[in-house]
Design a protein around this motif. Structure first.
Motif, short mmCIF file in Angstrom:
data_model
loop_
_atom_site.label_atom_id
_atom_site.label_comp_id
_atom_site.label_asym_id
_atom_site.label_seq_id
_atom_site.Cartn_x
_atom_site.Cartn_y
_atom_site.Cartn_z
N THR A 1 -11.67 -20.46 -48.95
CA THR A 1 -12.54 -19.56 -48.19
C THR A 1 -11.75 -18.39 -47.62
O THR A 1 -12.18 -17.79 -46.63
N SER A 2 -10.63 -18.07 -48.24
CA SER A 2 -9.75 -17.03 -47.68
C SER A 2 -10.37 -15.64 -47.69
O SER A 2 -9.88 -14.74 -47.01
N GLU A 3 -11.46 -15.44 -48.42
CA GLU A 3 -12.14 -14.14 -48.44
C GLU A 3 -13.17 -14.00 -47.33
O GLU A 3 -13.79 -12.95 -47.21
N ILE A 4 -13.40 -15.07 -46.55
CA ILE A 4 -14.37 -15.01 -45.46
C ILE A 4 -13.74 -15.57 -44.18
O ILE A 4 -12.80 -16.34 -44.24
N THR A 5 -14.27 -15.17 -43.05
CA THR A 5 -13.70 -15.63 -41.79
C THR A 5 -14.56 -16.66 -41.07
O THR A 5 -14.08 -17.38 -40.21
#
Length: 135
Positions: free
Chosen positions: A59-63
Motif C-alpha cells: 500500500t506504499s502508494e496510499i497513506t
C-alpha cells in the motif's frame, strides 16, 4: 527466478514470487468503496486459484484507507480468506508517519479477527518477505 506479473490494470498490479510461492499485490493509487472491494475480491480469486496460504499487499502508494473499506475487510474479506485456507498476510506501507500509524491499526484489527489469521505490516517488501519466510 524473476517475479512474474500475473495481472495489471489501472488500480493494482499482481505479481507472483516464485521463491516464496506467494502473490504480491500492489495498489497503484487510492481507491475506495465498490472499486476497492471489487479489486480486493479479484485478489482473493487469484489467491484461491494459486492455492496459497499467504500473501503480501503493498500500500506504499496510499497513506490511508477509507473507514468503510477497513470495516468491509474485517467483516467480509478476511473471513472469506480464512474459509479458503489463507492464514497470513503482510502489508507494506508508505514512508510517512500517517501511513505507518494507519497500517499499525490495520495490523491490530485484522489480526484480531480470527485466531488462525495473522496480518503484519512492514516498511519494506523485503521485510514482509522475510517475515513470511520465517512462518
Amino acid at each position: 527466478m524473476p517475479v512474474e506479473v500475473l495481472e495489471k490494470n489501472d488500480v493494482f498490479t499482481a505479481k507472483w514470487d516464485p521463491e516464496l510461492g506467494i502473490p504480491i499485490f500492489k495498489w497503484n493509487g487510492f481507491v475506495a468503496g465498490e472499486e476497492f472491494r471489487e479489486n480486493a475480491r479479484r485478489w482473493e480469486e487469484i489467491m484461491v486459484e494459486h492455492g496459497v496460504a499467504e500473501y503480501i499487499v503493498d500500500t506504499s502508494e496510499i497513506t490511508a484507507h477509507d473507514d468503510a473499506d477497513k470495516q468491509w475487510l474485517a467483516e467480509t474479506w478476511v473471513p472469506d480468506l480464512i474459509e479458503h485456507g489463507i492464514r497470513r498476510g503482510a502489508g507494506v506501507y508508505a514512508e510517512s508517519t500517517i501511513a505507518s500509524m494507519e497500517m499499525e491499526a490495520v495490523e491490530k484489527n485484522m489480526s484480531a479477527i480470527h485466531p488462525e489469521y495473522e496480518f503484519r505490516v512492514f516498511p519494506t517488501e523485503e521485510e514482509a518477505k522475510a517475515w513470511l519466510a520465517e512462518q
